[in-house]
Design a protein around this motif. Sequence first.
Motif, mmCIF file in Angstrom:
data_model
loop_
_atom_site.group_PDB
_atom_site.id
_atom_site.type_symbol
_atom_site.label_atom_id
_atom_site.label_comp_id
_atom_site.label_asym_id
_atom_site.label_seq_id
_atom_site.Cartn_x
_atom_site.Cartn_y
_atom_site.Cartn_z
ATOM 1 N N ASP A 62 6.683 -6.585 2.982
ATOM 2 C CA ASP A 62 5.935 -5.456 2.414
ATOM 3 C C ASP A 62 6.481 -4.134 2.947
ATOM 4 N N GLY A 63 6.509 -3.137 2.071
ATOM 5 C CA GLY A 63 7.030 -1.832 2.485
ATOM 6 C C GLY A 63 8.538 -1.772 2.373
ATOM 7 N N ASN B 225 -2.134 8.556 0.826
ATOM 8 C CA ASN B 225 -1.007 9.259 0.216
ATOM 9 C C ASN B 225 -1.554 10.427 -0.607
ATOM 10 N N TYR C 83 0.479 9.131 7.641
ATOM 11 C CA TYR C 83 0.747 8.233 6.519
ATOM 12 C C TYR C 83 2.211 7.831 6.555
ATOM 13 N N GLY D 117 3.399 4.995 4.710
ATOM 14 C CA GLY D 117 3.797 4.476 3.405
ATOM 15 C C GLY D 117 4.254 3.035 3.481
ATOM 16 N N SER D 118 3.967 2.390 4.599
ATOM 17 C CA SER D 118 4.216 0.954 4.769
ATOM 18 C C SER D 118 2.891 0.372 5.264
ATOM 19 N N MET D 119 2.259 -0.460 4.441
ATOM 20 C CA MET D 119 0.873 -0.861 4.737
ATOM 21 C C MET D 119 0.737 -1.499 6.109
ATOM 22 N N TYR E 154 -6.009 3.343 0.000
ATOM 23 C CA TYR E 154 -5.181 3.457 -1.196
ATOM 24 C C TYR E 154 -6.117 3.281 -2.388
ATOM 25 N N LYS F 99 -2.976 0.477 -6.140
ATOM 26 C CA LYS F 99 -1.601 -0.058 -6.124
ATOM 27 C C LYS F 99 -1.513 -1.379 -5.365
ATOM 28 N N LEU F 100 -2.310 -1.537 -4.316
ATOM 29 C CA LEU F 100 -2.156 -2.684 -3.423
ATOM 30 C C LEU F 100 -2.667 -3.971 -4.061
ATOM 31 N N GLU G 264 -2.193 -8.497 0.096
ATOM 32 C CA GLU G 264 -2.228 -7.256 0.875
ATOM 33 C C GLU G 264 -3.674 -6.950 1.285
HETATM 34 P P1 P6P Z 1 3.010 4.800 -1.918
HETATM 35 C C1 P6P Z 1 4.807 -0.375 0.013
HETATM 36 O O1 P6P Z 1 5.559 -0.291 -1.180
HETATM 37 C C2 P6P Z 1 3.359 -0.578 -0.372
HETATM 38 O O2 P6P Z 1 3.200 -1.736 -1.138
HETATM 39 C C3 P6P Z 1 2.496 -0.647 0.874
HETATM 40 O O3 P6P Z 1 3.151 -1.221 1.950
HETATM 41 C C4 P6P Z 1 2.150 0.814 1.125
HETATM 42 O O4 P6P Z 1 0.898 0.958 1.761
HETATM 43 C C5 P6P Z 1 2.123 1.404 -0.293
HETATM 44 O O5 P6P Z 1 2.924 0.552 -1.114
HETATM 45 C C6 P6P Z 1 2.709 2.793 -0.288
HETATM 46 O O6 P6P Z 1 2.597 3.270 -1.629
HETATM 47 O O7 P6P Z 1 2.613 5.007 -3.370
HETATM 48 O O8 P6P Z 1 2.204 5.672 -0.980
HETATM 49 O O9 P6P Z 1 4.489 4.898 -1.672
#
Ligand code: P6P
Length: 348
Positions: free
Chosen positions: A123-124, A214, A254, A256-258, A274, A284-285, A290
């Motif tokens: 992930d990420g 974000n 932030y 951007g990697s969960m 998110y 998105k998740l 996740e």
């Molecule tokens: P954004 C990484 O692609 C992911 O799936 C998660 O790890 C992360 O929290 C999210 O998307 C980040 O999304 O839109 O902020 O880039």
Amino acid sequence: MAEQVPSTDLITLTRHILAEQNRLGAAATGDLTMLLNAIQLTSKFIATNVRKARLINLVGLAGETNVQGEEQKKLDILSNDIMVNALRASRKTAVLVSEELEEAVMIEADKRGKYCVVFDPLDGSSNIDAGVNIGTIFGVYEIQPGSQGTLADVLQPGSTMVAAGYTMYGSSANLVLSTGNGVNGFTLDQGLGEFILTHPDIQIPKRGKIYSFNEGNSMYFHEPVINYLNSIKYPDQSIKNGQGKPKAPYSSRYIGSMVADVHRTLLYGGIFGYPDDKKSKKGKLRLLYEAFPMAYLTEQAGGLATTGTKRILDVMPTDIHERCPVFLGSKEDVEDLMSFYQTPTEKS
Ligand code: P6P
């Protein structure tokens, strides 16, 4: 609660998992122990490849795209294959769901076990080239009574999971795990090749000072999220704390990697979110691999995890890749967030 021992008495992940099995007594068959040890091996293998990635040119696009329509990086494919192979070889699984595979993997009868694993192998991964922490996220279900392994076994609420965890790959590899008896963190000692207990009994602070959203999506946010964020960015200065000082605004963090954002939230407190918004109707998740595992860990650490209006672990999945709004973190911060989703009458 992890056992307390002197520093010369190393608690490895293997030992911890066995202690958990012993805690369950004769009812435990040892199958979950074997499964979690297989997952541990995959984390060591993936950690090695992530660490070497830049040296052996594993980064960069593999030229293919995954079910999400995102370009896959070579490490994505490798990590997915490592996990599918190890989980099948463990002979403890019946159904596998991977973020990288459109269809669920139904394990053949002669290798079938009683557990189902849902996972995001890396992930990420869009952050790989930037050297940002990325991770593996996993959740474990037991198959339904009498099942030979079907989709119904993984289309179950996260509250029915028997284990969940993640491994974060950064300056070191950190594996965080719960089997329903609290949350413990382990750090990979590369010399020993063992995950060592470094964060026993993780308890998330009941309130933090960090929010992790974000805000590039702010123009799409729905009103409850906008109002909540304003309440912590521009706190009412007429409200004084115990020392008679006005409330300070929260800090924004932030990555951007969960895995990285949730890891920080578990250790430092605060709220990660998110949300669903006008652009992403369900956020998105992904719910199964996740939201569920991270919600399971958060609750086991004393925090809360909500869609805004519903406990995430109570959501009933209908599709293995469905998305879900996510807010998780410190109990009081998440309760504050939820209050903005209540209608004025409910608030009274
Ligand atoms: P954004 C990484 O692609 C992911 O799936 C998660 O790890 C992360 O929290 C999210 O998307 C980040 O999304 O839109 O902020 O880039």
